[in-house]
Motif scaffolding. Structure first.
Motif, PDB file in Angstrom:
ATOM      1  N   THR A  67       0.824  -1.198   0.000  1.00 24.11           N
ATOM      2  CA  THR A  67       0.000   0.000   0.000  1.00 24.11           C
ATOM      3  C   THR A  67       0.865   1.258   0.000  1.00 24.11           C
ATOM      4  OG1 THR A  67      -0.116   0.187   2.407  1.00 24.11           O
ATOM      5  CG2 THR A  67      -1.743  -1.248   1.320  1.00 24.11           C
ATOM      6  N   ALA A  68       0.225   2.385  -0.213  1.00 26.31           N
ATOM      7  CA  ALA A  68       0.940   3.661  -0.214  1.00 26.31           C
ATOM      8  C   ALA A  68       1.567   3.937   1.150  1.00 26.31           C
ATOM      9  CB  ALA A  68      -0.010   4.784  -0.599  1.00 26.31           C
ATOM     10  N   SER A  69       0.999   3.367   2.200  1.00 27.57           N
ATOM     11  CA  SER A  69       1.559   3.546   3.549  1.00 27.57           C
ATOM     12  C   SER A  69       2.658   2.543   3.866  1.00 27.57           C
ATOM     13  CB  SER A  69       0.450   3.427   4.592  1.00 27.57           C
ATOM     14  OG  SER A  69      -0.115   2.120   4.585  1.00 27.57           O
ATOM     15  N   GLY A  70       2.925   1.618   2.931  1.00 28.10           N
ATOM     16  CA  GLY A  70       4.004   0.657   3.114  1.00 28.10           C
ATOM     17  C   GLY A  70       3.586  -0.687   3.656  1.00 28.10           C
ATOM     18  N   LYS A  71       2.293  -0.901   3.861  1.00 27.61           N
ATOM     19  CA  LYS A  71       1.825  -2.175   4.407  1.00 27.61           C
ATOM     20  C   LYS A  71       1.773  -3.230   3.311  1.00 27.61           C
ATOM     21  CE  LYS A  71      -1.597  -4.000   7.629  1.00 27.61           C
ATOM     22  NZ  LYS A  71      -2.759  -3.677   8.490  1.00 27.61           N
ATOM     23  N   LEU A  72       2.162  -4.452   3.646  1.00 33.45           N
ATOM     24  CA  LEU A  72       2.179  -5.562   2.699  1.00 33.45           C
ATOM     25  C   LEU A  72       1.023  -6.525   2.962  1.00 33.45           C
ATOM     26  CD1 LEU A  72       5.995  -6.436   2.616  1.00 33.45           C
ATOM     27  CD2 LEU A  72       4.670  -5.409   0.770  1.00 33.45           C
ATOM     28  N   TYR A  73       0.404  -6.973   1.878  1.00 35.06           N
ATOM     29  CA  TYR A  73      -0.635  -7.994   1.945  1.00 35.06           C
ATOM     30  C   TYR A  73      -0.313  -9.058   0.906  1.00 35.06           C
ATOM     31  CZ  TYR A  73      -3.525  -4.402   4.273  1.00 35.06           C
ATOM     32  OH  TYR A  73      -4.017  -3.440   5.120  1.00 35.06           O
ATOM     33  N   GLU A  74      -0.622 -10.321   1.217  1.00 30.08           N
ATOM     34  CA  GLU A  74      -0.494 -11.373   0.218  1.00 30.08           C
ATOM     35  C   GLU A  74      -1.747 -12.241   0.217  1.00 30.08           C
ATOM     36  OE1 GLU A  74       2.654 -14.632  -1.571  1.00 30.08           O
ATOM     37  OE2 GLU A  74       2.681 -14.254   0.585  1.00 30.08           O
ATOM     38  N   HIS A  75      -2.167 -12.592  -0.993  1.00 32.06           N
ATOM     39  CA  HIS A  75      -3.277 -13.529  -1.174  1.00 32.06           C
ATOM     40  C   HIS A  75      -2.711 -14.788  -1.811  1.00 32.06           C
ATOM     41  CE1 HIS A  75      -7.413 -14.830  -1.982  1.00 32.06           C
ATOM     42  NE2 HIS A  75      -6.994 -15.208  -3.172  1.00 32.06           N
ATOM     43  N   VAL A  76      -2.914 -15.934  -1.154  1.00 31.99           N
ATOM     44  CA  VAL A  76      -2.404 -17.211  -1.641  1.00 31.99           C
ATOM     45  C   VAL A  76      -3.565 -18.042  -2.161  1.00 31.99           C
ATOM     46  CG1 VAL A  76      -1.120 -19.304  -1.065  1.00 31.99           C
ATOM     47  CG2 VAL A  76      -0.518 -17.125   0.030  1.00 31.99           C
ATOM     48  N   LEU A  77      -3.422 -18.539  -3.386  1.00 26.20           N
ATOM     49  CA  LEU A  77      -4.495 -19.293  -4.022  1.00 26.20           C
ATOM     50  C   LEU A  77      -4.552 -20.737  -3.529  1.00 26.20           C
ATOM     51  CD1 LEU A  77      -4.095 -18.177  -7.750  1.00 26.20           C
ATOM     52  CD2 LEU A  77      -5.951 -17.543  -6.199  1.00 26.20           C
ATOM     53  N   PRO A  78      -5.743 -21.330  -3.528  1.00 29.17           N
ATOM     54  CA  PRO A  78      -5.834 -22.786  -3.336  1.00 29.17           C
ATOM     55  C   PRO A  78      -5.102 -23.498  -4.472  1.00 29.17           C
ATOM     56  CG  PRO A  78      -8.001 -21.734  -3.204  1.00 29.17           C
ATOM     57  CD  PRO A  78      -7.061 -20.692  -3.709  1.00 29.17           C
ATOM     58  N   LYS A  79      -4.745 -24.749  -4.256  1.00 28.08           N
ATOM     59  CA  LYS A  79      -3.915 -25.468  -5.224  1.00 28.08           C
ATOM     60  C   LYS A  79      -4.605 -25.744  -6.554  1.00 28.08           C
ATOM     61  CE  LYS A  79      -0.794 -27.616  -1.899  1.00 28.08           C
ATOM     62  NZ  LYS A  79      -0.238 -28.895  -1.374  1.00 28.08           N
ATOM     63  N   GLU A  80      -5.926 -25.614  -6.608  1.00 31.36           N
ATOM     64  CA  GLU A  80      -6.621 -25.869  -7.874  1.00 31.36           C
ATOM     65  C   GLU A  80      -6.683 -24.623  -8.769  1.00 31.36           C
ATOM     66  OE1 GLU A  80      -9.964 -25.491  -4.719  1.00 31.36           O
ATOM     67  OE2 GLU A  80      -7.894 -26.209  -4.832  1.00 31.36           O
ATOM     68  N   PHE A  81      -6.004 -23.535  -8.354  1.00 27.90           N
ATOM     69  CA  PHE A  81      -5.985 -22.303  -9.147  1.00 27.90           C
ATOM     70  C   PHE A  81      -4.559 -21.786  -9.302  1.00 27.90           C
ATOM     71  CE2 PHE A  81     -10.213 -22.398  -7.268  1.00 27.90           C
ATOM     72  CZ  PHE A  81     -11.032 -22.045  -8.342  1.00 27.90           C
ATOM     73  N   VAL A  82      -4.346 -20.983 -10.349  1.00 29.31           N
ATOM     74  CA  VAL A  82      -3.111 -20.214 -10.519  1.00 29.31           C
ATOM     75  C   VAL A  82      -3.483 -18.859 -11.108  1.00 29.31           C
ATOM     76  CG1 VAL A  82      -1.599 -22.219 -10.870  1.00 29.31           C
ATOM     77  CG2 VAL A  82      -2.655 -21.095 -12.865  1.00 29.31           C
ATOM     78  N   PHE A  83      -2.584 -17.905 -10.960  1.00 26.43           N
ATOM     79  CA  PHE A  83      -2.671 -16.670 -11.720  1.00 26.43           C
ATOM     80  C   PHE A  83      -1.868 -16.893 -13.001  1.00 26.43           C
ATOM     81  CE2 PHE A  83      -3.211 -14.765  -7.371  1.00 26.43           C
ATOM     82  CZ  PHE A  83      -4.529 -14.388  -7.556  1.00 26.43           C
ATOM     83  N   GLU A  84      -2.568 -17.003 -14.131  1.00 24.65           N
ATOM     84  CA  GLU A  84      -1.907 -17.282 -15.407  1.00 24.65           C
ATOM     85  C   GLU A  84      -1.666 -15.947 -16.115  1.00 24.65           C
ATOM     86  OE1 GLU A  84      -2.300 -20.544 -19.029  1.00 24.65           O
ATOM     87  OE2 GLU A  84      -4.073 -20.004 -17.862  1.00 24.65           O
ATOM     88  N   ASP A  85      -0.667 -15.251 -15.610  1.00 28.92           N
ATOM     89  CA  ASP A  85      -0.451 -13.869 -15.989  1.00 28.92           C
ATOM     90  C   ASP A  85       0.991 -13.496 -15.671  1.00 28.92           C
ATOM     91  OD1 ASP A  85      -1.193 -11.306 -16.845  1.00 28.92           O
ATOM     92  OD2 ASP A  85      -3.040 -11.318 -15.670  1.00 28.92           O
ATOM     93  N   ARG A  86       1.399 -12.299 -16.114  1.00 22.61           N
ATOM     94  CA  ARG A  86       2.726 -11.797 -15.759  1.00 22.61           C
ATOM     95  C   ARG A  86       2.654 -10.600 -14.832  1.00 22.61           C
ATOM     96  NH1 ARG A  86       5.773  -9.871 -20.279  1.00 22.61           N
ATOM     97  NH2 ARG A  86       7.542  -9.923 -18.854  1.00 22.61           N
TER      98      ARG A  86
END
Length: 272
Positions: A67-86
């Motif tokens: 975020t603009a304030s420097g906070k980090l977030y992560e979203h982890v996918l279930p194993k049956e999905f991927v982000f098919e992107d760059r």
């Protein structure tokens, strides 16, 4: 003492593994924003899908946001999905002053969908998505985000199955859901096996309307497509002088687009 050393070693290895999981994909692109989200990138490289549409079999299992304030977030996918992107694209789709994160979400069984995430309740949450294509190893490539029909709403454009069906679609966020606005076959914004995803551009026509500049299905022409009354309408085509293989960009200080083809190093076309 030996136990302490082993513990410290294990913690160090865990920290290195955790850091590597949060790093950018090998061919990933870091997205930067000027709103509430400063940066977004895809994480947790995985070969569990093995489609290879972008030139390798490494996809992403996670999404990281700073975020603009420097906070980090992560979203982890279930194993049956991927982000098919760059990359994870940043854009305020609903006009609330906060960025959404737009990315291709692929199901192992049902193929790709266009997904919109946001920071909700102090975590990254899926806000909306299109239906999955319905079959494994079927993909879509995002194009541009703009108010194409000048009605005050942002349209999300993408090409569904750019190597097979080659269908340009427009979607809009309505009451927290994605609603399809228009669709038209005959266009592609990706060459199979290429890492290049940005083969489109939003341009202002000479009459003031916004148009999407996009290769035609054989990649040998640039089409200029407008959105009117819920329909895509093609207003012009320009020959490319070969097969388009690169990103499509504005030529600096001109009313021209430029790109590379398989025949010539650089081609320019006038914007109608």
């Amino acid at each position: 003492m030996k136990h302490i050393a082993l513990t410290l070693s294990a913690l160090l290895l865990w920290g290195q593994a955790a850091a590597s999981q949060s790093e950018l994909l090998p061919d990933g692109v870091l997205s930067t924003g000027s709103g509430d989200i400063a940066q977004a990138w895809l994480t947790r490289p995985t070969t569990r899908y093995a489609h290879g549409i972008l030139g390798d079999v490494i996809e992403a299992g996670g999404l990281m946001v700073k975020t603009a304030s420097g906070k980090l977030y992560e979203h982890v996918l279930p194993k049956e999905f991927v982000f098919e992107d760059r990359r994870a694209r940043l854009f305020d789709l609903d006009g609330d002053g906060r960025d959404e994160i737009i990315v291709v979400l692929s199901s192992m069984a049902k193929g790709a969908a266009l997904a919109v995430y946001g920071i909700v309740n102090d975590q990254i949450e899926l806000k909306a998505k299109t239906p999955h294509i319905g079959r494994s190893h079927r993909w879509l490539n995002p194009a541009e985000f703009a108010d194409l029909d000048a009605d005050g709403n942002i349209e999300i454009t993408a090409v569904w199955t750019p190597h097979l069906g080659r269908e340009l679609q427009a979607w809009r966020m309505v009451d927290g859901k994605l609603r399809q606005v228009a669709r038209k076959r005959g266009y592609s914004n990706h060459v199979i096996g290429s890492p290049v995803q940005d083969m489109t551009e939003i341009v202002a026509l000479s009459d003031g309307r916004l148009a999407l500049a996009i290769p035609t299905s054989k990649y040998d022409e640039i089409a200029f497509v407008v959105l009117q009354h819920g329909r895509f309408t093609e207003v012009a085509r320009k020959p490319a002088g070969g097969r388009i293989v690169s990103a499509v960009r504005y030529r600096k200080n001109s009313r021209q687009l430029e790109f590379s083809t398989d025949r010539r190093t650089l081609v320019t076309v006038d914007i109608p």
